[in-house]
Motif scaffolding. Structure first.
Motif, mmCIF file in Angstrom:
data_model
loop_
_atom_site.group_PDB
_atom_site.id
_atom_site.type_symbol
_atom_site.label_atom_id
_atom_site.label_comp_id
_atom_site.label_asym_id
_atom_site.label_seq_id
_atom_site.Cartn_x
_atom_site.Cartn_y
_atom_site.Cartn_z
ATOM 1 N N THR A 167 -8.338 4.905 -0.867
ATOM 2 C CA THR A 167 -8.712 5.901 0.222
ATOM 3 C C THR A 167 -9.749 5.500 0.912
ATOM 4 O O THR A 167 -9.726 6.270 1.896
ATOM 5 C CB THR A 167 -8.522 7.139 -0.588
ATOM 6 N N THR A 207 2.057 4.881 0.675
ATOM 7 C CA THR A 207 1.798 5.940 1.798
ATOM 8 C C THR A 207 1.219 7.216 1.260
ATOM 9 O O THR A 207 0.896 7.637 0.123
ATOM 10 C CB THR A 207 3.329 6.533 2.189
ATOM 11 N N PRO A 208 0.376 7.992 2.339
ATOM 12 C CA PRO A 208 -0.123 8.997 1.869
ATOM 13 C C PRO A 208 0.723 10.158 0.843
ATOM 14 O O PRO A 208 0.158 10.766 0.155
ATOM 15 C CB PRO A 208 -0.640 9.756 3.022
ATOM 16 N N THR A 225 0.961 -1.184 0.124
ATOM 17 C CA THR A 225 -0.122 -0.019 0.020
ATOM 18 C C THR A 225 0.699 1.174 -0.045
ATOM 19 O O THR A 225 1.870 1.327 0.715
ATOM 20 C CB THR A 225 -0.883 0.260 1.097
ATOM 21 N N SER A 256 -10.480 3.404 3.183
ATOM 22 C CA SER A 256 -9.982 2.775 4.312
ATOM 23 C C SER A 256 -9.360 3.799 5.218
ATOM 24 O O SER A 256 -9.101 3.683 6.337
ATOM 25 C CB SER A 256 -9.192 1.604 4.232
ATOM 26 N N LEU A 257 -9.015 5.073 4.710
ATOM 27 C CA LEU A 257 -7.982 5.967 5.596
ATOM 28 C C LEU A 257 -9.056 6.523 6.647
ATOM 29 O O LEU A 257 -10.245 6.983 6.247
ATOM 30 C CB LEU A 257 -7.832 7.066 4.524
ATOM 31 N N SER A 258 -8.249 6.987 7.494
ATOM 32 C CA SER A 258 -8.987 7.504 8.740
ATOM 33 C C SER A 258 -9.119 9.041 8.271
ATOM 34 O O SER A 258 -8.454 9.443 7.500
ATOM 35 C CB SER A 258 -8.169 7.664 9.796
ATOM 36 N N ALA A 310 -5.854 10.671 8.182
ATOM 37 C CA ALA A 310 -5.148 10.483 6.956
ATOM 38 C C ALA A 310 -5.559 10.967 5.936
ATOM 39 O O ALA A 310 -4.667 11.289 4.747
ATOM 40 C CB ALA A 310 -5.074 8.860 6.992
ATOM 41 N N GLU A 311 -6.610 11.161 5.733
ATOM 42 C CA GLU A 311 -7.226 11.696 4.477
ATOM 43 C C GLU A 311 -6.942 13.291 4.552
ATOM 44 O O GLU A 311 -6.401 13.735 3.263
ATOM 45 C CB GLU A 311 -8.848 11.698 4.340
ATOM 46 N N LEU A 369 -3.383 13.467 3.309
ATOM 47 C CA LEU A 369 -3.456 12.836 1.769
ATOM 48 C C LEU A 369 -3.660 14.205 0.879
ATOM 49 O O LEU A 369 -3.123 14.388 0.069
ATOM 50 C CB LEU A 369 -4.082 11.722 1.318
#
Length: 265
Positions: A100, A4-5, A2, A102-104, A107-108, A111
Motif C-alpha cells: 500500500t 485492486t483496493p 497487483t 505506493s497508493l495515492s 486510493a488509500e 482501501l
C-alpha cells in the motif's frame, strides 16, 4: 498482478477478524482496536468524521460526536475506517505496508473503506443473507444486525454479490420529488437523477408503507427502466432498485410509460 483496493481490502479485513479469538456480527470494534494496539477511542468536536493521532508512540482514534441511530451507524463505520488506517500503518504488517506504500491518498481512503466494510459485514455473512429475495424490510433488518446504515448495507450487497442494489432517497420538495441521496449505484450511473413522469405521479398517490413498482428514472436525461421496492415515509420515500436496464426513448414511448404494480421477486 497487483490486487485492486477492493480485493486487498477484503483480504486485510478478513485477516483482522481471523486474528480475534472469535467474531460475530455485529463486529466487536473494541476488540479490533485492542488487537491493533490502539491506546484509546474518544469523541472530540472537530470538522472531520474521525482521525488517528499518536500519543506516546501509540495510536489514538478521535471521532466526531454523533447522535441518534443513523449518527451512531455513521460513527461506527468511521471507527472501522480509522482502524483500517491503523492496520495499514502497523509495523507488524510489513507485507501490507509494502503493498500500500505506493497508493495515492485517495486510493488509500478507498482501501480503508473496503477494509471497514469487510470488518463490519464479513463476506460470508453477506453471502448467507443473499439466499432470500431482497426487499426494504430485509435490507433494514440486516443493517440493524450489523449496526450500520441501510445505505452501507446496500453498497456491500452490491459489492459482494454483484447484484443490482441501488438505494435512492427522495424527499418531497416544493415542485415534486427531489433526490437526497443514493447508494450502491455503479459509477457510470451517477448523474443528475430524477423520477420518470409516470413514476413520480404514482408515488405521489401512494400511501405510507412499502410497495413494489416498475417504472423509469432519468440519469442526466437518459431513461433507465427499474423495478423497485418503494418505502413511503412522511416527507420522503426510499427506492430499493433490484432490477435496472437502459431503455431507449423509442422503447419508452412504445411502452406508454407503464409505471405500474409489480409483485416483487
Amino acid at each position: 498482478m497487483t490486487q485492486t483496493p477492493s480485493g486487498l481490502g477484503e483480504r486485510i479485513g478478513q485477516s483482522i477478524l481471523d486474528q480475534l479469538p472469535s467474531w460475530d456480527v455485529p463486529s466487536d470494534l473494541t476488540a479490533v482496536a485492542d488487537l491493533l494496539g490502539v491506546a484509546g477511542i474518544r469523541e472530540r468536536e472537530m470538522f472531520e468524521d474521525g482521525r488517528v493521532i499518536r500519543e506516546e508512540g501509540r495510536p489514538v482514534i478521535e471521532l466526531a460526536p454523533r447522535e441518534g441511530r443513523s449518527g451512531r451507524a455513521r460513527q461506527r463505520f468511521t471507527l472501522a475506517h480509522e482502524l483500517a488506517h491503523v492496520a495499514l500503518a502497523s509495523p507488524s504488517n510489513d507485507t501490507q505496508m509494502k503493498r500500500t506504500r505506493s497508493l495515492s491518498p485517495e486510493a488509500e481512503e478507498i482501501l480503508c473503506d473496503r477494509i471497514a466494510a469487510a470488518v463490519l459485514m464479513p463476506r460470508q455473512w453477506v453471502v448467507d443473507r443473499c439466499n432470500r429475495p431482497l426487499n426494504l424490510s430485509r435490507l433494514t433488518l440486516w443493517a440493524s444486525r450489523a449496526e450500520i446504515s441501510v445505505s452501507t448495507m446496500a453498497v456491500r450487497l452490491a459489492e459482494v454479490q454483484g447484484i443490482t442494489c441501488y438505494l435512492l432517497r427522495f424527499r418531497m420538495g416544493k415542485v415534486g420529488w427531489v433526490l437526497e441521496s443514493r447508494s450502491g449505484m455503479p459509477r457510470e450511473l451517477v448523474g443528475r437523477t430524477v423520477l420518470g413522469t409516470c413514476l413520480e405521479r404514482e408515488l405521489a398517490a401512494l400511501r405510507h408503507g412499502d410497495h413494489w413498482r416498475e417504472g423509469h428514472i432519468r440519469i442526466d436525461g437518459e431513461p433507465l427502466a427499474i423495478t423497485a421496492h418503494v418505502g413511503m415515509r412522511k416527507g420522503f420515500c426510499l427506492l430499493l432498485v433490484t432490477q435496472a436496464h437502459r431503455i431507449t426513448e423509442a422503447a419508452l414511448a412504445e411502452s406508454g410509460c407503464k409505471c405500474g404494480r409489480h409483485h416483487g421477486p
